[in-house]
Design a protein around this motif. Structure first.
Motif, mmCIF file in Angstrom:
data_model
loop_
_atom_site.group_PDB
_atom_site.id
_atom_site.type_symbol
_atom_site.label_atom_id
_atom_site.label_comp_id
_atom_site.label_asym_id
_atom_site.label_seq_id
_atom_site.Cartn_x
_atom_site.Cartn_y
_atom_site.Cartn_z
ATOM 1 N N GLY A 6 0.816 -1.209 0.000
ATOM 2 C CA GLY A 6 0.000 0.000 0.000
ATOM 3 C C GLY A 6 0.850 1.259 0.000
ATOM 4 N N SER A 7 0.293 2.350 -0.484
ATOM 5 C CA SER A 7 1.041 3.609 -0.556
ATOM 6 C C SER A 7 1.084 4.350 0.770
ATOM 7 C CB SER A 7 0.434 4.531 -1.617
ATOM 8 O OG SER A 7 -0.876 4.949 -1.228
ATOM 9 N N HIS A 8 0.087 4.140 1.643
ATOM 10 C CA HIS A 8 -0.013 4.891 2.890
ATOM 11 C C HIS A 8 -0.495 3.997 4.032
ATOM 12 C CE1 HIS A 8 -0.084 8.206 -0.004
ATOM 13 N NE2 HIS A 8 0.303 8.980 1.004
ATOM 14 N N TYR A 9 -0.192 4.426 5.224
ATOM 15 C CA TYR A 9 -0.780 3.856 6.434
ATOM 16 C C TYR A 9 -0.865 4.968 7.466
ATOM 17 C CZ TYR A 9 4.232 3.248 7.452
ATOM 18 O OH TYR A 9 5.574 3.439 7.601
ATOM 19 N N ALA A 10 -1.644 4.719 8.504
ATOM 20 C CA ALA A 10 -1.772 5.684 9.593
ATOM 21 C C ALA A 10 -1.355 5.012 10.887
ATOM 22 C CB ALA A 10 -3.208 6.187 9.711
ATOM 23 N N ILE A 11 -0.684 5.768 11.719
ATOM 24 C CA ILE A 11 -0.326 5.306 13.049
ATOM 25 C C ILE A 11 -1.171 6.116 14.020
ATOM 26 C CG2 ILE A 11 1.502 5.054 14.755
ATOM 27 C CD1 ILE A 11 3.448 4.866 12.310
ATOM 28 N N ASN A 12 -2.055 5.423 14.719
ATOM 29 C CA ASN A 12 -2.978 6.035 15.665
ATOM 30 C C ASN A 12 -2.472 5.760 17.071
ATOM 31 O OD1 ASN A 12 -5.613 6.640 13.891
ATOM 32 N ND2 ASN A 12 -4.707 4.708 13.211
ATOM 33 N N ILE A 13 -2.024 6.780 17.786
ATOM 34 C CA ILE A 13 -1.574 6.608 19.171
ATOM 35 C C ILE A 13 -2.817 6.620 20.047
ATOM 36 C CG2 ILE A 13 -0.261 7.607 21.070
ATOM 37 C CD1 ILE A 13 1.722 8.644 19.016
ATOM 38 N N GLY B 29 7.953 5.295 7.645
ATOM 39 C CA GLY B 29 6.942 6.124 7.008
ATOM 40 C C GLY B 29 7.340 7.585 7.015
ATOM 41 N N GLU B 30 7.097 8.251 5.904
ATOM 42 C CA GLU B 30 7.298 9.692 5.828
ATOM 43 C C GLU B 30 5.972 10.361 6.175
ATOM 44 O OE1 GLU B 30 9.228 13.128 2.986
ATOM 45 O OE2 GLU B 30 9.508 11.005 2.505
ATOM 46 N N VAL B 31 5.967 11.109 7.255
ATOM 47 C CA VAL B 31 4.738 11.691 7.773
ATOM 48 C C VAL B 31 4.307 12.863 6.888
ATOM 49 C CG1 VAL B 31 3.609 12.743 9.763
ATOM 50 C CG2 VAL B 31 5.355 10.982 10.105
ATOM 51 N N GLU B 32 3.112 12.737 6.314
ATOM 52 C CA GLU B 32 2.543 13.810 5.491
ATOM 53 C C GLU B 32 1.664 14.752 6.314
ATOM 54 O OE1 GLU B 32 2.451 11.492 1.198
ATOM 55 O OE2 GLU B 32 0.563 11.715 2.291
ATOM 56 N N ARG B 33 0.980 14.181 7.313
ATOM 57 C CA ARG B 33 0.137 14.981 8.215
ATOM 58 C C ARG B 33 0.166 14.338 9.586
ATOM 59 N NH1 ARG B 33 -4.288 15.267 3.643
ATOM 60 N NH2 ARG B 33 -4.833 13.221 4.445
ATOM 61 N N CYS B 34 0.056 15.166 10.619
ATOM 62 C CA CYS B 34 -0.088 14.639 11.977
ATOM 63 C C CYS B 34 -1.038 15.547 12.739
ATOM 64 C CB CYS B 34 1.254 14.522 12.693
ATOM 65 S SG CYS B 34 2.085 16.067 13.063
ATOM 66 N N SER B 35 -1.657 14.972 13.762
ATOM 67 C CA SER B 35 -2.551 15.748 14.622
ATOM 68 C C SER B 35 -2.520 15.127 16.008
ATOM 69 C CB SER B 35 -3.978 15.761 14.067
ATOM 70 O OG SER B 35 -4.506 14.448 14.042
ATOM 71 N N GLY C 288 -10.959 9.676 18.518
ATOM 72 C CA GLY C 288 -10.552 9.652 19.911
ATOM 73 C C GLY C 288 -9.087 9.353 20.156
ATOM 74 N N ALA C 289 -8.312 9.099 19.099
ATOM 75 C CA ALA C 289 -6.887 8.816 19.286
ATOM 76 C C ALA C 289 -6.191 10.024 19.898
ATOM 77 C CB ALA C 289 -6.235 8.442 17.960
ATOM 78 N N ALA C 290 -5.150 9.765 20.690
ATOM 79 C CA ALA C 290 -4.377 10.853 21.285
ATOM 80 C C ALA C 290 -3.597 11.617 20.217
ATOM 81 C CB ALA C 290 -3.424 10.305 22.342
ATOM 82 N N ALA C 291 -3.139 10.895 19.191
ATOM 83 C CA ALA C 291 -2.417 11.511 18.069
ATOM 84 C C ALA C 291 -2.518 10.581 16.867
ATOM 85 C CB ALA C 291 -0.959 11.755 18.425
ATOM 86 N N THR C 292 -2.366 11.153 15.688
ATOM 87 C CA THR C 292 -2.330 10.356 14.461
ATOM 88 C C THR C 292 -1.201 10.844 13.568
ATOM 89 O OG1 THR C 292 -3.922 11.786 13.331
ATOM 90 C CG2 THR C 292 -4.814 9.846 14.447
ATOM 91 N N PHE C 293 -0.603 9.899 12.861
ATOM 92 C CA PHE C 293 0.436 10.191 11.881
ATOM 93 C C PHE C 293 0.006 9.556 10.568
ATOM 94 C CE2 PHE C 293 2.391 10.239 16.008
ATOM 95 C CZ PHE C 293 3.200 11.374 15.966
#
Length: 169
Positions: A75-82, A142-148, A119-124
């Motif tokens: 896959g081209s992308h994934y998300a890491i949800n803290i 992973g190269e982070v494109e957006r985080c919150s 509800g995640a504390a942070a996402t990448f």
């Protein structure tokens, strides 16, 4: 100068190694993506770390035996949800093989449609930059494109094989 020697064989069992690793308290993540068919996939992982600020890089690892390895590798992308402290049930749900992980889970699509868990504390949101096969795992960078992040959110913790909303003192 002579080349480095090979590592000596371990003097401990796999269980002893696992117990020693368990003394390192970590946060808890759920790494998510979508399959080539557009189905959401995800798994609980505590093997997450920052790599670089410029460019913004993070890493996580996945067992070579994992059924989702193909989807995460291609896959081209994934998300890491803290995960936040109140998401222990979600961590347990995504840690178990089989079953319906996604039923009733609130999420939105991020970069590459990778699910961002409510509800995640942070996402990448990460571009799947590179992979390295080491031992019985694959290390994903992973190269982070957006985080919150959620200001004031308390993280879910993992230590000694158990989840904690705060470490006992």
């Amino acid at each position: 100068m002579s080349p480095p020697r090979k590592a000596l064989p371990p003097t401990f069992s796999s269980q002893e190694f696992r117990s020693a690793l368990g003394m390192f308290a970590t946060g808890v993540t759920i790494v998510t993506a979508v399959t080539a068919e557009g189905q959401p996939i995800g798994l609980t992982a505590s093997s997450f770390n920052s790599v670089s600020l410029d460019p913004p890089l993070v890493l996580w690892s996945l067992a070579r035996a994992a059924g989702s390895l193909q989807a995460f590798s291609t896959g081209s992308h994934y998300a890491i949800n803290i995960l936040a402290a109140d998401q222990k049930a979600l961590a347990e749900r995504f840690a178990v093989k089989g079953g319906d992980r996604w039923g009733g889970v609130d999420y939105t699509g991020g970069a590459g449609d990778a699910p961002l868990l409510a509800g995640a504390a942070a996402t990448f949101e990460c571009f799947n930059r590179s992979r390295y096969e080491e031992g019985d795992h694959v290390i994903f960078v992973g190269e982070v494109e957006r985080c919150s992040w959620r200001t004031g959110a308390m993280p879910l913790l993992f230590h000694g094989g158990r989840f904690y909303t705060e470490l006992p003192i």
